[in-house]
Write an enzyme that holds these catalytic residues in place. Structure first.
Site, PDB file in Angstrom:
ATOM      1  N   GLN A   1      -4.640  -1.368   9.567  1.00 25.08           N
ATOM      2  CA  GLN A   1      -4.534  -2.711   8.971  1.00 25.08           C
ATOM      3  C   GLN A   1      -5.091  -3.767   9.924  1.00 25.08           C
ATOM      4  O   GLN A   1      -4.727  -3.802  11.105  1.00 25.08           O
ATOM      5  CB  GLN A   1      -3.055  -3.002   8.650  1.00 25.08           C
ATOM      6  CG  GLN A   1      -2.822  -4.311   7.937  1.00 25.08           C
ATOM      7  CD  GLN A   1      -3.403  -4.340   6.521  1.00 25.08           C
ATOM      8  OE1 GLN A   1      -3.301  -3.366   5.778  1.00 25.08           O
ATOM      9  NE2 GLN A   1      -4.021  -5.451   6.163  1.00 25.08           N
TER      10      GLN A   1
ATOM     11  N   LYS B   1       0.831  -1.217   0.000  1.00 25.60           N
ATOM     12  CA  LYS B   1       0.000   0.000   0.000  1.00 25.60           C
ATOM     13  C   LYS B   1       0.863   1.263   0.000  1.00 25.60           C
ATOM     14  O   LYS B   1       0.624   2.194  -0.769  1.00 25.60           O
ATOM     15  CB  LYS B   1      -0.945  -0.023   1.214  1.00 25.60           C
ATOM     16  CG  LYS B   1      -2.039  -1.068   1.072  1.00 25.60           C
ATOM     17  CD  LYS B   1      -2.807  -1.328   2.351  1.00 25.60           C
ATOM     18  CE  LYS B   1      -3.771  -2.506   2.128  1.00 25.60           C
ATOM     19  NZ  LYS B   1      -4.497  -2.901   3.331  1.00 25.60           N
TER      20      LYS B   1
ATOM     21  N   ASP C   1     -10.846   2.766   3.954  1.00 19.13           N
ATOM     22  CA  ASP C   1     -11.246   1.354   3.838  1.00 19.13           C
ATOM     23  C   ASP C   1     -12.764   1.239   3.687  1.00 19.13           C
ATOM     24  O   ASP C   1     -13.274   0.184   3.293  1.00 19.13           O
ATOM     25  CB  ASP C   1     -10.809   0.576   5.085  1.00 19.13           C
ATOM     26  CG  ASP C   1      -9.643  -0.363   4.803  1.00 19.13           C
ATOM     27  OD1 ASP C   1      -9.401  -0.657   3.619  1.00 19.13           O
ATOM     28  OD2 ASP C   1      -9.003  -0.798   5.770  1.00 19.13           O
TER      29      ASP C   1
END
Ligand code: NDP
Length: 314
Positions: free
Chosen positions: A104, A60, A127
């Site tokens: 995460q 990422k 997200d």
């Protein structure tokens, strides 16, 4: 638009190609924003030493850098207190230069994951897991949408696969894939059915789908009898197999030898929820695993970061 069903064997939809197209668009948008003095910034928070998380986070951060997005990697110790992690999120919420915050998953067991995710400012929630964004999506308002289903819609649009009026079946109803996938297909005017572990006669429901999305996590649950001839079959599942017999059932001659070699060398090979041999023979379009949907997810995260940067300044 591709409105006709294809019948002579499936065309593989390459995640690499679609991800590259998304990333090109994002890089252009970032360049435009920079001309206006806006520098999109993504912060990825990682807790502990989970090896898979480390790989995902590195990818990422690297992708963000490639596209001109400022990125920050906050690596925090495994034993961080819940309150201290909350404080990190709150600090990032308050920073005006930060457009996107991604924590995460999975988080260590002593952390209340739900509370952490709900503390992220919904306008920075790249997200798309915050209930505010889930609600906005459900009501058809502008939202930050989970990256995997958003990437699938982007791919179907780029390929010109007709969603309007199509029978779409989504297998799986998780908050991060199945439910948002179904809502996005509904937004595109598909007639949507959601299946799950209690669905009766899964094959019967799936076999009526023009667009079939499998997001289950069960190796090869979708077989020949689940697939309508010519359908678009999107395989989100990521499972690993280590048994040559399963590989023989899963892959045709075009792929079997390669997969058997991978099992011999590495002990396992990555597969999806869809029996690849069946999909290649019967579907119109098929996303392979690996090389399909997985690659879209990181690209969409970048798109969401740019979207957040723009929405926050409206
Ligand atoms: P979850 O485990 O959260 O959800 C799985 C869903 O599948 C549930 O809704 C469950 O039903 C349903 N299910 C389980 N067994 C059956 C069955 N026998 N018949 C029908 N439905 C069933 O998984 P996720 O949504 O998080 O992920 C799904 C898959 O996608 C996983 O393999 C994951 O690794 C992969 N994934 C891939 C990504 C990518 O970028 N490629 C991103 C995210 C996920 P119920 O609700 O009734 O329990």
């Amino acid at each position: 638009m591709n409105t006709e069903m294809k019948t002579a064997g499936a065309e593989l939809l390459s995640g690499k190609e679609f991800a590259a197209a998304i990333k090109d668009d994002v890089a252009s948008e970032v360049a435009e924003l920079k001309k206006e003095g806006i520098e999109p910034c993504l912060v990825v928070v990682r807790v502990g030493e989970d090896p898979a998380s480390e790989v995902y986070v590195k990818s990422k951060v690297r992708t963000a850098e490639e596209l001109g997005i400022i990125s920050e990697h906050r690596h925090l110790p495994e034993d961080i207190k819940h309150e201290d992690l909350l404080a990190v999120v709150e600090e990032l919420n308050s920073r005006d230069d930060v457009d996107g915050i991604l924590v995460q998953l999975p988080l260590p067991k002593h952390i209340n994951e739900k509370e952490i995710l709900e503390t992220i400012d919904p306008d920075k929630d790249v997200d798309g897991f915050h209930p505010m964004n889930a609600g906005r999506l459900a009501q058809g308002h502008e939202a930050l949408v989970p990256c995997t289903p958003a990437g699938i819609i982007d791919m179907l649009k780029r390929k010109g696969i007709e969603m309007k009026g199509a029978n779409a079946v989504v297998v799986g109803r998780s908050n991060i894939v199945g439910k948002p996938m179904a809502l996005l297909l509904l937004q595109e005017h598909a007639t949507v059915t959601i299946c799950h572990s209690r669905t009766k006669d899964l094959a019967d429901v799936c076999s009526r789908a023009d667009i079939l999305v499998a997001a289950v996590g069960v190796t090869g649950i979708i077989r020949e009898e689940h697939i309508k001839p010519g359908a678009t079959v999107v395989d989100v599942g990521m499972n690993s197999i280590d048994d040559p017999e399963t590989a023989r059932d899963f892959f045709g001659e075009d792929e079997l030898e390669k997969r058997l070699n991978t099992i011999e060398k590495r002990g396992s090979t990555l597969v999806g929820d869809v029996n690849a041999k069946a999909a290649k023979a019967k579907a119109g379009y098929f996303t392979p695993v690996p090389g399909g949907v997985g690659l879209l997810t990181v690209a969409m995260l970048m798109k969401n970061t740019v979207k957040a940067a723009k929405l926050r300044r409206q």
